[in-house]
Design a protein around this motif. Structure first.
Motif, PDB file in Angstrom:
ATOM      1  N   ALA A 172       0.808  -1.225   0.000  1.00 17.61           N
ATOM      2  CA  ALA A 172       0.000   0.000   0.000  1.00 17.61           C
ATOM      3  C   ALA A 172       0.840   1.273   0.000  1.00 17.61           C
ATOM      4  N   ALA A 173       2.074   1.197  -0.509  1.00 17.64           N
ATOM      5  CA  ALA A 173       2.926   2.389  -0.577  1.00 17.64           C
ATOM      6  C   ALA A 173       2.371   3.425  -1.551  1.00 17.64           C
ATOM      7  N   TRP A 174       1.425   3.013  -2.380  1.00 12.63           N
ATOM      8  CA  TRP A 174       0.824   3.913  -3.364  1.00 12.63           C
ATOM      9  C   TRP A 174      -0.216   4.856  -2.752  1.00 12.63           C
ATOM     10  N   VAL A 175      -0.674   4.577  -1.557  1.00 12.14           N
ATOM     11  CA  VAL A 175      -1.770   5.354  -0.978  1.00 12.14           C
ATOM     12  C   VAL A 175      -1.462   6.847  -0.899  1.00 12.14           C
ATOM     13  N   PRO A 176      -0.317   7.285  -0.330  1.00 15.08           N
ATOM     14  CA  PRO A 176      -0.073   8.736  -0.242  1.00 15.08           C
ATOM     15  C   PRO A 176      -0.031   9.420  -1.610  1.00 15.08           C
ATOM     16  N   MET A 177       0.505   8.748  -2.627  1.00 15.25           N
ATOM     17  CA  MET A 177       0.600   9.362  -3.949  1.00 15.25           C
ATOM     18  C   MET A 177      -0.780   9.606  -4.541  1.00 15.25           C
ATOM     19  N   LEU A 178      -1.667   8.632  -4.434  1.00 18.08           N
ATOM     20  CA  LEU A 178      -3.007   8.809  -4.987  1.00 18.08           C
ATOM     21  C   LEU A 178      -3.833   9.766  -4.132  1.00 18.08           C
ATOM     22  N   ARG A 179      -3.675   9.689  -2.827  1.00 19.74           N
ATOM     23  CA  ARG A 179      -4.429  10.603  -1.959  1.00 19.74           C
ATOM     24  C   ARG A 179      -4.038  12.053  -2.239  1.00 19.74           C
ATOM     25  N   ASP A 180      -2.737  12.287  -2.432  1.00 20.44           N
ATOM     26  CA  ASP A 180      -2.278  13.646  -2.741  1.00 20.44           C
ATOM     27  C   ASP A 180      -2.793  14.123  -4.097  1.00 20.44           C
ATOM     28  N   ALA A 181      -3.108  13.164  -4.973  1.00 15.77           N
ATOM     29  CA  ALA A 181      -3.639  13.516  -6.298  1.00 15.77           C
ATOM     30  C   ALA A 181      -5.152  13.703  -6.273  1.00 15.77           C
ATOM     31  N   GLY A 182      -5.772  13.554  -5.097  1.00 14.16           N
ATOM     32  CA  GLY A 182      -7.206  13.787  -4.979  1.00 14.16           C
ATOM     33  C   GLY A 182      -8.073  12.553  -5.082  1.00 14.16           C
ATOM     34  N   VAL A 183      -7.459  11.371  -4.979  1.00 13.29           N
ATOM     35  CA  VAL A 183      -8.218  10.115  -5.047  1.00 13.29           C
ATOM     36  C   VAL A 183      -8.675   9.728  -3.647  1.00 13.29           C
ATOM     37  N   GLN A 184      -9.958   9.448  -3.497  1.00 15.81           N
ATOM     38  CA  GLN A 184     -10.495   9.057  -2.185  1.00 15.81           C
ATOM     39  C   GLN A 184     -10.081   7.631  -1.860  1.00 15.81           C
ATOM     40  N   ILE A 185      -9.500   7.442  -0.690  1.00 12.93           N
ATOM     41  CA  ILE A 185      -9.003   6.134  -0.257  1.00 12.93           C
ATOM     42  C   ILE A 185      -9.698   5.747   1.045  1.00 12.93           C
ATOM     43  N   ALA A 186     -10.347   4.600   1.063  1.00 10.69           N
ATOM     44  CA  ALA A 186     -10.935   4.077   2.293  1.00 10.69           C
ATOM     45  C   ALA A 186      -9.861   3.379   3.113  1.00 10.69           C
ATOM     46  N   PRO A 187      -9.874   3.530   4.436  1.00 12.64           N
ATOM     47  CA  PRO A 187      -8.839   2.887   5.273  1.00 12.64           C
ATOM     48  C   PRO A 187      -8.824   1.372   5.065  1.00 12.64           C
ATOM     49  N   PHE A 188      -7.639   0.811   5.085  1.00 13.17           N
ATOM     50  CA  PHE A 188      -7.511  -0.638   4.926  1.00 13.17           C
ATOM     51  C   PHE A 188      -7.855  -1.360   6.220  1.00 13.17           C
ATOM     52  N   ARG A 189      -8.463  -2.532   6.058  1.00 18.72           N
ATOM     53  CA  ARG A 189      -8.774  -3.413   7.179  1.00 18.72           C
ATOM     54  C   ARG A 189      -8.442  -4.838   6.766  1.00 18.72           C
ATOM     55  N   PRO A 190      -8.103  -5.700   7.713  1.00 17.37           N
ATOM     56  CA  PRO A 190      -7.824  -7.089   7.341  1.00 17.37           C
ATOM     57  C   PRO A 190      -9.083  -7.786   6.834  1.00 17.37           C
ATOM     58  N   ALA A 191      -8.922  -8.661   5.865  1.00 14.05           N
ATOM     59  CA  ALA A 191     -10.005  -9.507   5.355  1.00 14.05           C
ATOM     60  C   ALA A 191      -9.441 -10.917   5.180  1.00 14.05           C
ATOM     61  N   ASN A 192     -10.312 -11.895   5.244  1.00 10.86           N
ATOM     62  CA  ASN A 192      -9.860 -13.287   5.185  1.00 10.86           C
ATOM     63  C   ASN A 192      -8.720 -13.511   6.189  1.00 10.86           C
ATOM     64  N   MET A 193      -9.009 -13.147   7.409  1.00  9.58           N
ATOM     65  CA  MET A 193      -7.995 -13.228   8.460  1.00  9.58           C
ATOM     66  C   MET A 193      -8.484 -14.119   9.583  1.00  9.58           C
ATOM     67  N   GLY A 194      -7.553 -14.529  10.419  1.00 10.91           N
ATOM     68  CA  GLY A 194      -7.911 -15.246  11.624  1.00 10.91           C
ATOM     69  C   GLY A 194      -8.218 -14.278  12.757  1.00 10.91           C
ATOM     70  N   PHE A 195      -8.502 -14.840  13.930  1.00 14.22           N
ATOM     71  CA  PHE A 195      -8.821 -14.028  15.103  1.00 14.22           C
ATOM     72  C   PHE A 195      -7.926 -14.442  16.263  1.00 14.22           C
ATOM     73  N   ARG A 196      -7.505 -13.434  17.007  1.00 11.60           N
ATOM     74  CA  ARG A 196      -6.622 -13.669  18.139  1.00 11.60           C
ATOM     75  C   ARG A 196      -7.401 -14.282  19.305  1.00 11.60           C
TER      76      ARG A 196
END
Length: 391
Positions: A172-196
């Motif tokens: 996800a190193a691309w997030v700051p570049m696209l966000r600075d260009a005006g692209v809306q980014i939803a926060p990342f969350r784990p999916a298909n994951m286990g549970f502690r």
């Protein structure tokens, strides 16, 4: 500065499928990828047998996909039948298992990837490894083994993955570049994951063992798949199938005997215990020491009647301490918001630039859904980019 009409950033399934769509329309493309070799997450998925897709009607198959404001994937025109035919077109013999899941006969991803890359090169794709995208100033800037490089393509497809498995390239190193260009980014969350889970000492004897023949119910979802008791908690396909619902707050219950109704199970618990220890008696009833261990772990206070034991075993509370970390998840939710792209997956803030694959804000269970979804999105973005080049 190098001039290129079509650029793909990211050499995973979505990026390679976008390249296939563009080369198929007669365009030469550059595929830039930060890693030393392409499709590392794809190859990792194939280590345990590449589950490409699952044979189901499209409405059932794509009903497994979710995301805020996400469009219906079915109109993209790439579902289980198309995914299977595509792999067979690369010379891979496929078979469908008893659960409908589709695999290569060889159960490996590497032969399919080799054939795919060879076809792309023959069609005019130029794969450039260790090319890390670093900025948008004046074009697409890259750090490469030869120094900085600048590309100014007419169309670009971004397929850089989400935020899971960063060591394989999805960082996800691309997030700051696209966000600075005006692209809306939803926060990342784990999916298909286990549970502690902080297991008690008695559970240590079943660490590493599989939980089989149970069902997990969370919200309106039910999973019958296997999962594993690990040192960190619970993991595996049977958990991943309902992980999104649990992550989002649904109460999860484990049915330790899904093939028995309550009354039949209560009859088993009504058998005299005699001089048996509690553990041995429960093993006789449930037939599986792993189920017994979990019932004693999550079932307290323990019931005092056969009816109570049956009720507890049919609806055992799944007690956890939250989802495992994003970097341990199989995939991620979040990313480029659907409102930030057109129906052709073109970024509204960056005309001529398209997004595909796990960069977009969608999720689906493992079991063939994720791979087919990435292929569908890559193909759709690549075809749209090719149409734009023809104007």
């Amino acid at each position: 500065m190098t001039k290129a009409r079509a650029l793909i950033i990211g050499a995973g399934p979505a990026g390679l499928m976008a390249a296939e769509a563009l080369t198929g329309a007669g365009h030469r493309v550059i595929i830039a990828d930060a890693m030393p070799t392409p499709a590392r997450k794809f190859l990792m998925a194939g280590k345990s047998g590449l589950n490409l897709t699952k044979v189901q009607p499209d409405d059932v198959f794509f009903g497994q996909f979710a995301g805020p404001d996400m469009p219906d994937f079915a109109p993209f025109g790439f579902g289980p039948q198309q995914a299977t035919a595509w792999a067979e077109g690369l010379g891979q013999q496929m078979f469908t298992g008893s659960t409908g899941r589709v695999f290569p006969v060889g159960m490996k991803a590497s032969p399919l990837l080799r054939a795919w890359l060879a076809r792309l090169r023959q069609a005019g794709a130029d794969l450039r490894s260790r090319w890390r995208w670093t900025g948008l100033e004046g074009g697409f800037r890259f750090a490469t083994p030869q120094g900085e490089s600048l590309l100014r393509p007419d169309v670009t497809v971004l397929a850089l993955g989400g935020a899971s498995w960063p060591r394989l390239g999805s960082d996800a190193a691309w997030v700051p570049m696209l966000r600075d260009a005006g692209v809306q980014i939803a926060p990342f969350r784990p999916a298909n994951m286990g549970f502690r889970v902080a297991w008690s000492a008695p559970m240590q004897k079943v660490i590493g063992q599989a939980m089989k023949g149970v069902a997990i119910r969370a919200g309106d979802r039910v999973s019958r798949g296997e999962w594993v008791i690990s040192h960190a908690g619970i993991e595996g396909g049977g958990v991943y199938e309902v992980a999104a619902a649990i992550r989002d707050g649904a109460v999860a219950l484990v049915d330790l005997a899904p093939d028995l109704d309550h009354d039949r199970l209560a009859q088993r618990f009504a058998r005299p215990r005699g001089r048996l220890s509690l553990g041995n008696w429960l093993r006789r009833v449930l037939g599986d020491p792993v189920k017994v261990a979990l019932l004693l772990e999550w079932g307290r206070p323990l019931p005092g009647s056969a009816d109570g034991w049956a009720t507890r075993a049919k609806a055992l509370p799944l007690r956890h301490d939250g989802p495992m970390a994003l970097d341990r998840a199989i995939s991620s939710a979040g990313g480029v918001a659907w409102s930030a792209v057109t129906p052709d997956l073109e970024l509204r803030a960056l005309p001529g630039v398209f997004a595909a694959g796990e960069m977009l804000d969608w999720e689906a269970p493992t079991g063939g859904y994720l791979l087919t979804g990435c292929l569908a999105l890559g193909r759709h973005a690549g075809r749209a980019a090719a149409r734009l080049l023809q104007h």
